[in-house]
Design a protein around this motif. Sequence first.
Motif, PDB file in Angstrom:
ATOM      1  N   TYR A  79      16.654  26.028   5.760  1.00 50.70           N
ATOM      2  CA  TYR A  79      15.956  24.910   5.124  1.00 50.70           C
ATOM      3  C   TYR A  79      15.569  25.048   3.732  1.00 50.70           C
ATOM      4  CZ  TYR A  79      16.329  22.240   9.640  1.00 50.70           C
ATOM      5  OH  TYR A  79      16.792  21.542  10.333  1.00 50.70           O
ATOM      6  N   GLY A  80      15.878  24.566   2.965  1.00 52.19           N
ATOM      7  CA  GLY A  80      15.453  24.833   1.521  1.00 52.19           C
ATOM      8  C   GLY A  80      14.611  23.909   0.902  1.00 52.19           C
ATOM      9  N   ALA A  81      14.535  23.428  -0.361  1.00 50.23           N
ATOM     10  CA  ALA A  81      13.587  22.557  -0.851  1.00 50.23           C
ATOM     11  C   ALA A  81      13.300  21.303  -0.015  1.00 50.23           C
ATOM     12  CB  ALA A  81      13.989  22.395  -2.358  1.00 50.23           C
ATOM     13  N   HIS A  82      12.409  20.907   0.144  1.00 52.11           N
ATOM     14  CA  HIS A  82      11.675  19.652   0.651  1.00 52.11           C
ATOM     15  C   HIS A  82      11.948  19.927   2.321  1.00 52.11           C
ATOM     16  CE1 HIS A  82      10.964  17.598  -2.719  1.00 52.11           C
ATOM     17  NE2 HIS A  82      12.274  17.655  -3.063  1.00 52.11           N
ATOM     18  N   GLY A  83      12.469  21.140   2.710  1.00 50.48           N
ATOM     19  CA  GLY A  83      12.753  21.353   4.147  1.00 50.48           C
ATOM     20  C   GLY A  83      13.612  20.935   4.970  1.00 50.48           C
ATOM     21  N   PHE A  84      14.837  20.292   4.079  1.00 51.03           N
ATOM     22  CA  PHE A  84      15.787  19.802   4.625  1.00 51.03           C
ATOM     23  C   PHE A  84      17.131  20.437   4.646  1.00 51.03           C
ATOM     24  CE2 PHE A  84      12.937  16.325   2.498  1.00 51.03           C
ATOM     25  CZ  PHE A  84      12.306  16.180   3.943  1.00 51.03           C
ATOM     26  N   GLN A  85      17.935  20.419   5.797  1.00 49.13           N
ATOM     27  CA  GLN A  85      18.900  21.157   6.027  1.00 49.13           C
ATOM     28  C   GLN A  85      19.976  21.084   4.796  1.00 49.13           C
ATOM     29  OE1 GLN A  85      19.285  22.493   9.231  1.00 49.13           O
ATOM     30  NE2 GLN A  85      20.751  24.070   8.533  1.00 49.13           N
ATOM     31  N   MET A 112       0.816  -1.226  -0.199  1.00 53.10           N
ATOM     32  CA  MET A 112       0.003   0.033   0.069  1.00 53.10           C
ATOM     33  C   MET A 112       0.730   1.237   0.142  1.00 53.10           C
ATOM     34  SD  MET A 112      -3.029   1.093   2.578  1.00 53.10           S
ATOM     35  CE  MET A 112      -2.001   1.445   3.902  1.00 53.10           C
ATOM     36  N   SER A 113       0.537   2.288  -0.749  1.00 52.05           N
ATOM     37  CA  SER A 113       1.404   3.469  -0.941  1.00 52.05           C
ATOM     38  C   SER A 113       0.874   4.444  -0.007  1.00 52.05           C
ATOM     39  CB  SER A 113       1.171   3.800  -2.242  1.00 52.05           C
ATOM     40  OG  SER A 113       1.648   5.312  -2.255  1.00 52.05           O
ATOM     41  N   ILE A 114       1.938   5.056   0.574  1.00 49.54           N
ATOM     42  CA  ILE A 114       1.643   6.234   1.546  1.00 49.54           C
ATOM     43  C   ILE A 114       1.763   7.450   1.008  1.00 49.54           C
ATOM     44  CG2 ILE A 114       2.411   7.303   3.644  1.00 49.54           C
ATOM     45  CD1 ILE A 114       4.222   4.593   4.134  1.00 49.54           C
ATOM     46  N   ASP A 115       0.562   8.279   1.067  1.00 49.12           N
ATOM     47  CA  ASP A 115       0.026   9.487   0.444  1.00 49.12           C
ATOM     48  C   ASP A 115       0.152  10.769   1.182  1.00 49.12           C
ATOM     49  OD1 ASP A 115      -2.127   9.180   1.531  1.00 49.12           O
ATOM     50  OD2 ASP A 115      -3.427   9.270  -0.362  1.00 49.12           O
ATOM     51  N   THR A 116       0.485  10.469   2.539  1.00 50.71           N
ATOM     52  CA  THR A 116       0.440  11.864   3.378  1.00 50.71           C
ATOM     53  C   THR A 116       1.466  11.349   4.641  1.00 50.71           C
ATOM     54  OG1 THR A 116      -0.822  13.439   4.309  1.00 50.71           O
ATOM     55  CG2 THR A 116      -1.700  11.219   4.542  1.00 50.71           C
ATOM     56  N   ILE A 117       2.005  12.470   5.165  1.00 52.70           N
ATOM     57  CA  ILE A 117       2.623  12.423   6.659  1.00 52.70           C
ATOM     58  C   ILE A 117       1.417  12.742   7.474  1.00 52.70           C
ATOM     59  CG2 ILE A 117       4.373  13.431   8.298  1.00 52.70           C
ATOM     60  CD1 ILE A 117       5.704  13.917   5.349  1.00 52.70           C
ATOM     61  N   GLU A 118       1.112  12.143   8.663  1.00 55.84           N
ATOM     62  CA  GLU A 118       0.412  12.405   9.753  1.00 55.84           C
ATOM     63  C   GLU A 118       0.988  13.086  10.866  1.00 55.84           C
ATOM     64  OE1 GLU A 118      -2.610   9.348  10.504  1.00 55.84           O
ATOM     65  OE2 GLU A 118      -1.289   7.963   9.420  1.00 55.84           O
ATOM     66  N   PHE A 119       0.602  14.393  11.081  1.00 56.37           N
ATOM     67  CA  PHE A 119       1.367  15.120  12.178  1.00 56.37           C
ATOM     68  C   PHE A 119       0.359  15.517  13.145  1.00 56.37           C
ATOM     69  CE2 PHE A 119       2.295  19.808  13.326  1.00 56.37           C
ATOM     70  CZ  PHE A 119       3.255  19.489  14.033  1.00 56.37           C
ATOM     71  N   GLU A 122       7.959   7.937  -2.370  1.00 53.73           N
ATOM     72  CA  GLU A 122       6.927   8.662  -3.308  1.00 53.73           C
ATOM     73  C   GLU A 122       6.494   9.773  -2.673  1.00 53.73           C
ATOM     74  OE1 GLU A 122       4.598   5.582  -0.656  1.00 53.73           O
ATOM     75  OE2 GLU A 122       6.612   5.600  -1.815  1.00 53.73           O
ATOM     76  N   LEU A 123       6.750  10.132  -1.179  1.00 53.30           N
ATOM     77  CA  LEU A 123       6.212  11.467  -0.780  1.00 53.30           C
ATOM     78  C   LEU A 123       7.072  12.616  -1.320  1.00 53.30           C
ATOM     79  CD1 LEU A 123       5.332  10.190   3.136  1.00 53.30           C
ATOM     80  CD2 LEU A 123       3.556  11.063   1.211  1.00 53.30           C
ATOM     81  N   PHE A 124       8.310  12.546  -1.579  1.00 50.82           N
ATOM     82  CA  PHE A 124       9.143  13.380  -2.062  1.00 50.82           C
ATOM     83  C   PHE A 124       8.737  13.893  -3.454  1.00 50.82           C
ATOM     84  CE2 PHE A 124      12.409  11.386   0.652  1.00 50.82           C
ATOM     85  CZ  PHE A 124      12.707  12.372   1.566  1.00 50.82           C
ATOM     86  N   ASP A 125       8.142  12.792  -4.247  1.00 53.30           N
ATOM     87  CA  ASP A 125       7.691  13.337  -5.490  1.00 53.30           C
ATOM     88  C   ASP A 125       6.476  14.164  -5.569  1.00 53.30           C
ATOM     89  OD1 ASP A 125       9.576  11.782  -6.945  1.00 53.30           O
ATOM     90  OD2 ASP A 125       8.435  10.106  -6.979  1.00 53.30           O
ATOM     91  N   GLY A 133       6.745  21.473   1.744  1.00 50.35           N
ATOM     92  CA  GLY A 133       5.551  21.172   0.807  1.00 50.35           C
ATOM     93  C   GLY A 133       5.372  19.859   0.653  1.00 50.35           C
ATOM     94  N   LEU A 134       5.773  19.018   1.753  1.00 49.75           N
ATOM     95  CA  LEU A 134       5.493  17.578   1.609  1.00 49.75           C
ATOM     96  C   LEU A 134       3.565  17.490   1.865  1.00 49.75           C
ATOM     97  CD1 LEU A 134       8.546  16.223   3.605  1.00 49.75           C
ATOM     98  CD2 LEU A 134       7.698  15.492   1.141  1.00 49.75           C
ATOM     99  N   PRO A 135       3.034  16.407   1.588  1.00 47.74           N
ATOM    100  CA  PRO A 135       1.815  16.201   2.061  1.00 47.74           C
ATOM    101  C   PRO A 135       1.738  15.939   3.582  1.00 47.74           C
ATOM    102  CG  PRO A 135       2.535  14.206   0.637  1.00 47.74           C
ATOM    103  CD  PRO A 135       3.535  15.414   0.745  1.00 47.74           C
TER     104      PRO A 135
END
Length: 107
Positions: free
Chosen positions: A100-106, A1-8, A84-87, A28-30
Amino acid sequence: MSIDTIEFYWRPGCPFCAILRGRLRESGLPVRETNIWEDSGAAARVRSVNGGDETVPTVFVGDHALVNPSMDELAAVIAREAPELFDLARPSAQPSAQGYGAHGFQH
């Protein structure tokens, strides 16, 4: 099963939640944000992975739980569990003041 979002999971007044929330939004991650004070099921889920405590921020990538993770820790789990979340990321147009830049990573 594909993961399509992060749960915060967060709560008002939590400075660690505010920091991570900002970085997640910049990335910008979901993400689905849930206030545990307004959702008893969410609070129960947080307690289930925190020894009965409502420790936040708690983040889920699929079934993998992280408690107060750094963006680098979160990125490592995403890379391993749900690359796939990065995409799906739609980075903010605004540069981050925290380095932090693109994708929020240092950089």
